[in-house]
Scaffold this motif. Sequence first.
Motif, short mmCIF file in Angstrom:
data_model
loop_
_atom_site.label_atom_id
_atom_site.label_comp_id
_atom_site.label_asym_id
_atom_site.label_seq_id
_atom_site.Cartn_x
_atom_site.Cartn_y
_atom_site.Cartn_z
N UNK A 131 -8.16 5.39 12.10
CA UNK A 131 -7.59 5.09 10.79
C UNK A 131 -7.56 6.35 9.94
N UNK A 132 -8.69 7.05 9.90
CA UNK A 132 -8.81 8.25 9.06
C UNK A 132 -7.74 9.28 9.39
N UNK A 133 -7.48 9.49 10.68
CA UNK A 133 -6.56 10.56 11.08
C UNK A 133 -5.14 10.07 11.37
N UNK A 134 -4.86 8.81 11.08
CA UNK A 134 -3.51 8.30 11.35
C UNK A 134 -2.51 8.96 10.39
N UNK A 135 -1.45 9.54 10.91
CA UNK A 135 -0.52 10.30 10.05
C UNK A 135 0.27 9.44 9.07
N UNK A 136 0.35 8.14 9.30
CA UNK A 136 1.16 7.28 8.44
C UNK A 136 0.37 6.62 7.32
N UNK A 137 -0.92 6.93 7.21
CA UNK A 137 -1.76 6.32 6.19
C UNK A 137 -1.94 7.26 5.01
N UNK A 138 -1.76 6.73 3.80
CA UNK A 138 -1.88 7.53 2.57
C UNK A 138 -3.25 7.42 1.92
N UNK A 139 -3.85 6.22 1.98
CA UNK A 139 -5.10 5.96 1.26
C UNK A 139 -6.07 5.17 2.15
N UNK A 140 -7.35 5.43 1.94
CA UNK A 140 -8.41 4.80 2.73
C UNK A 140 -9.35 4.06 1.79
#
Length: 334
Positions: free
Chosen positions: A65-74
């Motif tokens: 999740x942390x390194x997924x390129x399509x995610x903006x916010x955690x």
Amino acid sequence: MKKIRWGILGAARVNERLLPAIANSPFGDLFAIGSRRANAAEECLEKYQPNLKGKVKTFNSLDEVIYHPDIDAIYIPLSNEEHTEPALKAVNNKKHVLIEKPITLHSKEVKAIQEAAEKNHVKVMEGFMYVFHPQFDRVKEIISSGLLGDVQYVHSMFSFPIQPARFYRIDRSIENGGGALWDIGPYAIHTIRQCFEQNPLSIVAKSHLNEHGADLTTSGMIDFGNNRRAQFDISFECVRRSQFEIFGSKGKLMCHTVWQHENDEALLTLTTDADGVKNEHIKKANHFTLEIDHFNQCIINNTAPKLSLDDALWNTKTLEAIQSSIKTKTWVHL
């Protein structure tokens, strides 16, 4: 309009409230959930937002999740002691991060997150949802209006009898993030700090510890200087309470329920010499939804979050001082 794509780390119980708020925000989308327990992420989605099954990615790790390129916010709702490492990973990977309280157990780690956030130009906020409820806006308005006069004393009380299903909260020492101090204590301290314009000067506290060194109950006093002081009571042994009371030179204000349920009106009681006792009913609101919408808009519009990392730093410093006072049995100066 651009929507913020979110990833959630872990299948914590708080996802019951935050996961729908993230998934249903008009400003964002839930993209993925990751958990270290096999199938936990999928089960979490099935439990709290089943209509998104097959649309939201689920992983059996946090890093995916942390390194997924399509995610903006955690969003990080992991155990108290587990926030720092994934937060720094996410920030250094240029993700915006909402961290469930407490942001960390150590002020030096808050500073590290703050420095990384500034370097990577991302937003980071500690998750105190209650400040987004209109009740809190009204509390701040009453304080600033002068109706109470000079605020001199605040008493904050948070407690509930802990049940066996929640014993994971007290199975390790205070130093390792266990007990009431790091669980409900952040709320008690944060509400107090919002009532004063200065930071704490010194603290004394006493606890009832269990066999693991976790506090079941902690009470204490905080000196803010200039004859301004506060008391706090947090407990896993006492009847449920979620309230604070503010006393000034002209009046007092009681917030009866800080963690207000979204289906209930909030109630404030204002007492002044001039007008006597007045109850104010505050409209229903979902502070989890308001929190997520606010953070999404901060990212989209590049504006500062309502809760700064300086605020998070001082809340952590105060909790550290309480922990130190419990151990040394003396006043601790900040």
